[in-house]
Design a protein around this motif. Structure first.
Motif, PDB file in Angstrom:
ATOM      1  N   VAL A  70      -0.695   3.355  -7.655  1.00  0.00           N
ATOM      2  CA  VAL A  70      -1.068   2.272  -6.733  1.00  0.00           C
ATOM      3  C   VAL A  70      -2.100   2.780  -5.738  1.00  0.00           C
ATOM      4  O   VAL A  70      -3.117   2.121  -5.475  1.00  0.00           O
ATOM      5  N   ARG A  71      -1.876   3.957  -5.168  1.00  0.00           N
ATOM      6  CA  ARG A  71      -2.792   4.502  -4.164  1.00  0.00           C
ATOM      7  C   ARG A  71      -4.184   4.732  -4.751  1.00  0.00           C
ATOM      8  O   ARG A  71      -5.193   4.591  -4.043  1.00  0.00           O
ATOM      9  N   THR A 101       3.940  -5.406  -7.548  1.00  0.00           N
ATOM     10  CA  THR A 101       3.020  -4.619  -8.368  1.00  0.00           C
ATOM     11  C   THR A 101       1.596  -4.820  -7.870  1.00  0.00           C
ATOM     12  O   THR A 101       1.225  -5.910  -7.416  1.00  0.00           O
ATOM     13  N   ASP A 148       3.880  -0.576 -10.353  1.00  0.00           N
ATOM     14  CA  ASP A 148       4.988  -0.874  -9.445  1.00  0.00           C
ATOM     15  C   ASP A 148       4.857  -0.025  -8.182  1.00  0.00           C
ATOM     16  O   ASP A 148       4.728   1.197  -8.261  1.00  0.00           O
ATOM     17  N   VAL A 149       4.888  -0.666  -7.015  1.00  0.00           N
ATOM     18  CA  VAL A 149       4.664   0.064  -5.764  1.00  0.00           C
ATOM     19  C   VAL A 149       5.802   1.032  -5.455  1.00  0.00           C
ATOM     20  O   VAL A 149       5.607   2.007  -4.716  1.00  0.00           O
ATOM     21  N   ALA A 150       6.975   0.793  -6.015  1.00  0.00           N
ATOM     22  CA  ALA A 150       8.124   1.655  -5.736  1.00  0.00           C
ATOM     23  C   ALA A 150       8.186   2.851  -6.675  1.00  0.00           C
ATOM     24  O   ALA A 150       8.475   3.976  -6.251  1.00  0.00           O
ATOM     25  N   THR A 151       7.898   2.631  -7.948  1.00  0.00           N
ATOM     26  CA  THR A 151       8.077   3.700  -8.942  1.00  0.00           C
ATOM     27  C   THR A 151       6.764   4.344  -9.396  1.00  0.00           C
ATOM     28  O   THR A 151       6.777   5.396 -10.024  1.00  0.00           O
ATOM     29  N   GLN A 152       5.629   3.705  -9.088  1.00  0.00           N
ATOM     30  CA  GLN A 152       4.326   4.242  -9.500  1.00  0.00           C
ATOM     31  C   GLN A 152       3.381   4.286  -8.297  1.00  0.00           C
ATOM     32  O   GLN A 152       2.222   3.875  -8.375  1.00  0.00           O
ATOM     33  N   SER A 153       3.892   4.804  -7.200  1.00  0.00           N
ATOM     34  CA  SER A 153       3.133   4.784  -5.947  1.00  0.00           C
ATOM     35  C   SER A 153       1.810   5.537  -6.032  1.00  0.00           C
ATOM     36  O   SER A 153       0.809   5.135  -5.443  1.00  0.00           O
ATOM     37  N   SER A 199       0.819  -1.217   0.000  1.00  0.00           N
ATOM     38  CA  SER A 199       0.000   0.000   0.000  1.00  0.00           C
ATOM     39  C   SER A 199       0.850   1.263   0.000  1.00  0.00           C
ATOM     40  O   SER A 199       0.344   2.351   0.252  1.00  0.00           O
ATOM     41  N   THR A 200       2.159   1.127  -0.247  1.00  0.00           N
ATOM     42  CA  THR A 200       3.140   2.218  -0.408  1.00  0.00           C
ATOM     43  C   THR A 200       3.439   2.962   0.889  1.00  0.00           C
ATOM     44  O   THR A 200       4.007   4.056   0.866  1.00  0.00           O
ATOM     45  N   LYS A 230       8.805   1.103   2.188  1.00  0.00           N
ATOM     46  CA  LYS A 230       9.592   0.714   1.030  1.00  0.00           C
ATOM     47  C   LYS A 230      10.307  -0.598   1.318  1.00  0.00           C
ATOM     48  O   LYS A 230      10.896  -0.773   2.383  1.00  0.00           O
TER      49      LYS A 230
END
Length: 271
Positions: free
Chosen positions: A75-76, A62, A67-72, A51-52, A55
């Motif tokens: 994702v939210r 994903t 991607d949870v790291a680069t497209q947070s 859920s971001t 980290k």
């Protein structure tokens, strides 16, 4: 069709404590996935990463193909998170809580959205009551309803029935089943084995930072020797007795059975 949630080699440590040691799992779209584990197994840590809110130290995750790291941010917008404790405002009514969240999400017709969710989660009769007067099960149902505002395709439920009584747990179970029936992907963390057995399409066991088993309930049962067939007298559990008495029509049925057996049900319940 791609998985709604995909986790590959995710690791997380807090200083010298390695909590996640290379977690791998996939959650199919529109399914209920139960993540089982004892306290401290790393369930909540994994949910926070997905859920971001945290980290990961290593690995890839994903959600809804983001991607949870680069497209947070994406994702939210795709998820909703319901934590271990109901995040509701007790000063407001149930309807006011829902309207508030709808306005914060900048949605049109917040009142209509609130009314639809109140009906969906059987809270219409209590819509104008302050949440402080709600039971535990009602608060949790309201909490889940608030999580659905904006129609997120993926919802994370982190131990949603912790501390609830048997009747409230069943109310929440019904709400979770309805989520999946309407196409929502549910990742559920729990330490209650019966909860996973009742709800999940697929179950994974997280132990000491790793997924040690991942499969359907039938798959997991095959890991043990075949069951022996034995004929025994089935006795009701205390939970079954409790629910039979307190649910609608249950008290009358219990009284009738008690009278036939020469038992004063009201006196027994009072005891």
């Amino acid at each position: 069709m791609t998985a709604a949630v995909r986790v590959q080699g995710v690791e997380k440590a807090y200083k010298d404590l390695q909590v996640l040691k290379g977690v791998d799992l996939e959650v199919e779209r529109g399914s209920i996935f139960a993540l089982l584990g004892s306290n401290g197994a790393g369930k909540t840590t994994l949910v926070k990463i997905l859920s971001t809110l945290l980290k990961a130290d290593a690995g890839v995750a994903t959600v809804n193909d983001f991607d949870v790291a680069t497209q947070s941010g994406d994702v939210r917008e795709s998820i909703s998170l319901t934590g271990q404790f109901a995040a509701v405002d007790e000063v407001l009514s149930g309807r006011e809580n829902l309207v508030l969240v709808a306005k914060l999400r900048h949605l049109k017709n917040p009142g209509a959205i609130a009314d639809a969710l109140l009906e969906r989660f059987a809270l219409t009769d209590a819509a104008s009551r302050k949440v402080a007067t709600y039971s535990g099960g009602m608060r949790r149902r309201l909490d889940i309803a608030m999580s659905l505002i904006g129609d997120p395709p993926v919802i994370f439920l982190d131990e949603p029935t912790t501390g609830l009584d048997p009747q409230a747990r069943i109310e929440v179970w019904d709400a979770v089943r309805e989520l999946a029936a309407n196409g929502t992907t549910v990742l559920l963390t729990t330490q209650y084995l019966d909860e996973a057995e009742q709800l999940a399409d697929r179950i994974a066991i997280l132990h000491e930072g790793r997924i040690i088993v991942d499969g359907t309930l039938g798959d997991l049962k095959k890991l043990l020797p075949p069951a022996k067939v034995e004929y025994i007298e089935k006795q009701p559990t205390l939970e079954e007795v409790f629910l039979a008495i307190v649910t609608k029509g249950g008290a009358d049925n219990a009284a009738a059975k008690g009278a036939a057996a020469g038992v004063d049900t009201e006196k027994e319940v009072a005891k």
